[in-house]
Design a protein around this motif. Structure first.
Motif, short mmCIF file in Angstrom:
data_model
loop_
_atom_site.label_atom_id
_atom_site.label_comp_id
_atom_site.label_asym_id
_atom_site.label_seq_id
_atom_site.Cartn_x
_atom_site.Cartn_y
_atom_site.Cartn_z
N ALA A 20 6.37 22.63 37.75
CA ALA A 20 5.18 23.32 37.22
C ALA A 20 3.97 22.40 37.14
N ALA A 21 4.14 21.13 37.53
CA ALA A 21 3.06 20.16 37.42
C ALA A 21 2.07 20.30 38.57
N ASP A 22 0.97 19.57 38.46
CA ASP A 22 -0.07 19.56 39.47
C ASP A 22 0.51 19.03 40.80
N PRO A 23 0.44 19.80 41.91
CA PRO A 23 1.09 19.37 43.15
C PRO A 23 0.33 18.26 43.89
N MET A 24 1.09 17.35 44.48
CA MET A 24 0.54 16.26 45.27
C MET A 24 1.36 16.13 46.55
N LEU A 25 0.69 16.25 47.69
CA LEU A 25 1.36 16.21 48.99
C LEU A 25 1.16 14.84 49.63
N LEU A 26 2.28 14.16 49.95
CA LEU A 26 2.23 12.84 50.58
C LEU A 26 2.50 12.98 52.08
N ILE A 27 1.61 12.43 52.90
CA ILE A 27 1.73 12.51 54.35
C ILE A 27 1.89 11.11 54.91
N MET A 28 3.02 10.85 55.55
CA MET A 28 3.31 9.51 56.07
C MET A 28 2.76 9.35 57.49
N GLY A 29 2.85 8.11 58.00
CA GLY A 29 2.16 7.75 59.21
C GLY A 29 2.99 7.72 60.48
N PHE A 30 2.47 7.02 61.46
CA PHE A 30 2.99 6.96 62.82
C PHE A 30 4.46 6.57 62.88
N GLY A 31 5.26 7.46 63.45
CA GLY A 31 6.67 7.17 63.68
C GLY A 31 7.49 6.93 62.43
N ALA A 32 6.98 7.32 61.27
CA ALA A 32 7.63 6.98 60.01
C ALA A 32 8.19 8.21 59.33
N GLN A 33 9.40 8.07 58.80
CA GLN A 33 10.01 9.15 58.04
C GLN A 33 9.43 9.19 56.63
N LEU A 34 9.69 10.30 55.95
CA LEU A 34 9.19 10.45 54.57
C LEU A 34 9.68 9.35 53.66
N THR A 35 10.82 8.74 54.01
CA THR A 35 11.40 7.69 53.18
C THR A 35 10.58 6.41 53.17
N LEU A 36 9.57 6.32 54.04
CA LEU A 36 8.71 5.13 54.00
C LEU A 36 7.81 5.15 52.76
N TRP A 37 7.66 6.32 52.15
CA TRP A 37 7.07 6.35 50.81
C TRP A 37 8.15 5.82 49.86
N PRO A 38 7.97 4.65 49.27
CA PRO A 38 9.03 4.09 48.43
C PRO A 38 9.40 5.03 47.28
N ASP A 39 10.68 5.11 47.00
CA ASP A 39 11.13 5.95 45.87
C ASP A 39 10.41 5.56 44.60
N GLU A 40 10.18 4.26 44.43
CA GLU A 40 9.54 3.78 43.20
C GLU A 40 8.11 4.33 43.06
N LEU A 41 7.40 4.43 44.18
CA LEU A 41 6.04 4.98 44.14
C LEU A 41 6.08 6.48 43.86
N VAL A 42 7.01 7.18 44.52
CA VAL A 42 7.15 8.62 44.31
C VAL A 42 7.47 8.91 42.84
N GLU A 43 8.41 8.16 42.28
CA GLU A 43 8.79 8.37 40.89
C GLU A 43 7.64 8.01 39.94
N ALA A 44 6.88 6.97 40.30
CA ALA A 44 5.73 6.60 39.46
C ALA A 44 4.69 7.71 39.44
#
Length: 295
Positions: A20-44
């Motif tokens: 129910a929180a304010d949505p934030m969409l993360l878009i990763m870069g060239f040849g990179a899977q979503l996992t390149l967004w570190p879990d620690e940053l996502v959780e933060a």
């Protein structure tokens, strides 16, 4: 992992935080899977009170692949763009922006904070320019404008980016991933060797698809100079960039901030073309503060 039909293709995504929180969409870069967004940053970011959504772009990770669709050679594309022609490519960054907006549609999200890194920043720029009504804010991270007069990547960084692994065996692929991460990473915040190897191995075991990055690169080259488009962005924008980025020099971030009306620029010494653990709190705080200020 959840999947959705977005812009006519299958997109795999993850959600973190309060639905129910304010949505934030993360878009990763060239040849990179979503996992390149570190879990620690996502959780933060989730800890800052956001519903964080990260997804695999088309042609990478677990999202739909464009098997058998060939991209033109990079030399031919570069020549055509220098002559003022738009090369014919399998798909464009605008198409990839439509994927992200399509995912918002599938999740029944009217408006979101858009955060993109590297090529993902370019895609996010398209979202903000073409779908301003869907964007609460824009954060462009170590990305650029496509201005041909900007400094190029350092030779060693570009060589590492386009290099092929020695083989498709798991250890060779892990070694390749570690080499790339080391080459383009932050000189001021070098990653622990074990962490690099663990992340590279997890990426390899999740998905290997060498053909996707070739088509990603063709979309980047064909996109050309975005400065005219960026002038039309009315979404509150934060541009973040490392002062020691060997792949997309900091001038790219400065040019992005100069092109977007009212954009704020934050540069960090020692930061390269990655998201090191030591900077997670600072990066998350900057993104969250910017997003909260636009609410």
């Amino acid at each position: 992992m959840p999947k959705a039909q977005a812009n006519g293709i299958e997109i795999h995504y993850e959600e973190h935080g309060d639905s129910a929180a304010d949505p934030m969409l993360l878009i990763m870069g060239f040849g990179a899977q979503l996992t390149l967004w570190p879990d620690e940053l996502v959780e933060a970011l989730a800890g800052h009170g956001f519903r964080v959504i990260r997804y695999d772009n088309r042609d990478i990770g677990l999202s739909e692949k464009f098997d058998g669709v060939k991209a033109p050679g990079i030399l031919k594309m570069t020549l055509l763009t220098k002559l003022g022609f738009t090369p014919k490519v399998p798909y464009t960054l605008a198409d990839m922006a439509d994927d992200g907006v399509g995912l918002l549609d599938a999740l029944e999200i009217d408006r979101a904070h858009i955060v993109g890194a590297s090529m993902g920043g370019m895609i996010a720029q398209h979202v903000a320019a073409r779908y301003s009504q869907r964007c609460k804010s824009l954060t462009s991270i170590f990305s650029t404008t496509g201005n041909p007069k900007l400094p190029a990547a350092r030779p060693e960084a570009l060589k590492a980016l386009v290099a092929r692994p020695k083989s498709m065996e798991e250890e060779a692929l892990v070694d390749h991933g570690v080499m790339l991460a080391r080459t383009i990473g932050s000189p001021g915040y070098p990653s622990d060797e074990e962490r690099l190897r663990d992340r590279a191995r997890a990426s390899v075991q999740r998905s290997i698809y060498p053909e996707g990055p070739t088509r990603h690169l063709s979309a980047i080259v064909a996109d050309g100079d975005r400065r005219e488009m960026l002038k039309d962005i009315s979404v509150p924008t934060l541009v973040m960039h490392g002062e020691d980025d060997p792949l997309v020099p900091v001038e790219g971030g400065r040019d992005t901030a100069a092109a977007i009306p009212g954009a704020k620029l934050k540069t960090i010494p020692g930061w390269g073309h990655d998201l090191p653990l030591e900077l997670v709190d600072e990066v998350a705080e900057a993104i969250a503060s910017h997003a909260r200020a636009t609410a």
